[in-house]
Write a protein that holds these residues in place. Sequence first.
Motif, short mmCIF file in Angstrom:
data_model
loop_
_atom_site.label_atom_id
_atom_site.label_comp_id
_atom_site.label_asym_id
_atom_site.label_seq_id
_atom_site.Cartn_x
_atom_site.Cartn_y
_atom_site.Cartn_z
N VAL A 220 0.84 -1.21 0.00
CA VAL A 220 0.00 0.00 0.00
C VAL A 220 0.88 1.25 0.00
N GLN A 221 1.95 1.24 0.76
CA GLN A 221 2.88 2.37 0.74
C GLN A 221 3.48 2.56 -0.66
N TYR A 222 3.84 1.45 -1.28
CA TYR A 222 4.42 1.46 -2.64
C TYR A 222 3.42 2.05 -3.63
N LEU A 223 2.17 1.65 -3.50
CA LEU A 223 1.12 2.19 -4.37
C LEU A 223 0.98 3.70 -4.17
N LYS A 224 0.92 4.11 -2.93
CA LYS A 224 0.68 5.52 -2.61
C LYS A 224 1.83 6.41 -3.07
N THR A 226 4.59 5.64 -5.14
CA THR A 226 5.27 5.46 -6.42
C THR A 226 4.36 5.12 -7.59
N ILE A 227 3.52 4.11 -7.42
CA ILE A 227 2.75 3.61 -8.56
C ILE A 227 1.54 4.47 -8.88
N TRP A 228 0.76 4.81 -7.86
CA TRP A 228 -0.48 5.55 -8.11
C TRP A 228 -0.24 6.93 -8.75
N PRO A 229 0.78 7.69 -8.34
CA PRO A 229 1.02 8.98 -9.02
C PRO A 229 1.25 8.81 -10.53
N LEU A 230 1.94 7.74 -10.94
CA LEU A 230 2.16 7.48 -12.37
C LEU A 230 0.85 7.12 -13.07
N LEU A 231 0.06 6.30 -12.41
CA LEU A 231 -1.22 5.86 -12.98
C LEU A 231 -2.20 7.04 -13.09
N ARG A 232 -2.24 7.82 -12.06
CA ARG A 232 -3.19 8.92 -11.97
C ARG A 232 -2.97 9.96 -13.07
N LYS A 233 -1.71 10.14 -13.47
CA LYS A 233 -1.41 11.08 -14.55
C LYS A 233 -2.08 10.68 -15.85
N GLN A 234 -2.14 9.37 -16.10
CA GLN A 234 -2.71 8.88 -17.36
C GLN A 234 -4.21 8.61 -17.26
N LEU A 235 -4.69 8.36 -16.04
CA LEU A 235 -6.13 8.11 -15.83
C LEU A 235 -6.63 9.01 -14.70
N LYS A 250 -1.78 4.83 10.95
CA LYS A 250 -0.86 5.23 9.87
C LYS A 250 -1.40 4.82 8.51
N VAL A 251 -2.19 3.76 8.46
CA VAL A 251 -2.84 3.37 7.20
C VAL A 251 -3.91 4.40 6.85
N MET A 252 -4.75 4.74 7.82
CA MET A 252 -5.85 5.68 7.57
C MET A 252 -5.34 7.07 7.15
N GLN A 253 -4.14 7.41 7.57
CA GLN A 253 -3.58 8.72 7.22
C GLN A 253 -3.22 8.84 5.74
N LEU A 254 -3.19 7.72 5.03
CA LEU A 254 -2.91 7.75 3.60
C LEU A 254 -4.13 8.12 2.76
N HIS A 255 -5.28 8.20 3.40
CA HIS A 255 -6.53 8.52 2.70
C HIS A 255 -6.45 9.92 2.08
N GLN A 256 -6.46 9.98 0.75
CA GLN A 256 -6.36 11.25 0.02
C GLN A 256 -7.36 11.26 -1.14
N PRO A 257 -8.64 11.54 -0.86
CA PRO A 257 -9.67 11.51 -1.90
C PRO A 257 -9.37 12.43 -3.09
N GLU A 259 -6.66 12.94 -4.44
CA GLU A 259 -5.70 12.25 -5.31
C GLU A 259 -6.27 10.94 -5.85
N GLY A 260 -7.54 10.67 -5.53
CA GLY A 260 -8.17 9.44 -5.98
C GLY A 260 -7.72 8.22 -5.20
N PHE A 261 -7.10 8.45 -4.04
CA PHE A 261 -6.55 7.36 -3.22
C PHE A 261 -7.42 7.23 -1.97
N HIS A 262 -8.23 6.17 -1.91
CA HIS A 262 -9.23 6.02 -0.87
C HIS A 262 -8.93 4.82 0.04
#
Length: 416
Positions: A220-224, A226-235, A250-257, A259-262
């Motif tokens: 989940v950290q890796y997604l938040k 590194t991967i999701w920012p790359l994906l989000r640019k294209q979609l 610490k998991v709940m703190q990653l919630h960033q609607p 940025e499309g990250f829920h």
Amino acid sequence: MLQIQNLLIIGTVWPEPNSSAAGGRMLQLITQFQQQGFTITFASPAMDSEFMADLKSLDVKKKSIVLNCSSFDVFVKEMNPTIVLFDRFMMEEQFGWRVAENCPYALRILDTEDMHCLRLARQKAFKEKRKFEFVDLLKEEIAKREIASILRSDLSLIISEFEMDILKTTFKIDEKLLYYLPFLLETILEATFKNFPSFEIRKNFVFIGNFLHEPNWNAVQYLKETIWPLLRKQLPEAELHIYGAYPSQKVMQLHQPKEGFHIKGRANDANEVAQNARIVLAPLRFGAGIKGKLIEAMQCGTPSITTTIGSESMHGHLPWNGFVTNDVIKFSEAAVQLYQDKKLWTASQQNGIAIINQRYSKEMFENDFASKIEFLRSNLPQHRLDNFFGALLQHHTLSSTKYMSRWIEAKNNKKE
């Protein structure tokens, strides 16, 4: 008419099939033994959980037991089980010697779930930023405990072919002590997958995983980061929904609607979540065993993108139901391609159905597993005679663990 026999399962925790793949696996084993004619008692030293399976409705007796307490000796001797199944090696360490002493004729089976030493050695190598090597396993303290438990047991159930190979080659375990038994699933019929939600109806990406499991938190950290920012640019309209039992602060703190990250927390129905998603993402960088989240994706007709560790031992020579890559750029590019290409998505879905039906259909394993159990029960004295190192370890365990446990019990009694 099947002869009624008693099976005692000693669980690390009470099974939670909606929280982890391990919980689902345990219910599969319970079903298998019930079909073989066993009455089942599930015992555990764990506290009850609001998410635990209703064992009574499954026709399974429930028994709370205590660590380092001779009350277990009284219980197990009175029950006199035909078979004792230990859920993970820690339970065999705690209770195996007591079973051997009080019920010497009971067949002792260890369900490993996955190789803990493999998962931890890979995790250590990852955090030290070096490549994992098989020699790392020999250096792991937990490997000594885990392998000793396997040797002391009459049979160990191994969920991964890769781990079967490690046990036979790296640790030189006699294959008579090992039995490959993956997830035992229902065959996916044509009528079932025709009712799957269509490509058009589905949307967004999803990750599902118990947060008490370190590989999931790392993914989940890796997604938040590194991967999701790359994906989000294209979609830019797509969203990633993160589900999992026992999320920490610490998991709940990653919630960033924005940025499309829920962060969604526990899923009430993981199958429904997976079926409504277009793609499952699982960038696992360390771990072991068979990945329940990826099995679940295939069962729901949902393509997935994962790493070589994620797909390890899962699909044999069959094509994956999506993409397998360890490269972050290729991972994000594959996700975009699969998300937009209906033809590719449909072909990937069919690949997943083929993997389930050809590698995990329970009909492929039921009869052979029942025969294996019956053979061991009929030939137990010779089987144990052939396992000299297991007998040696059992002897020393009775001499050491027994007295340590007795000392702890006496100490606890003094406190009272």
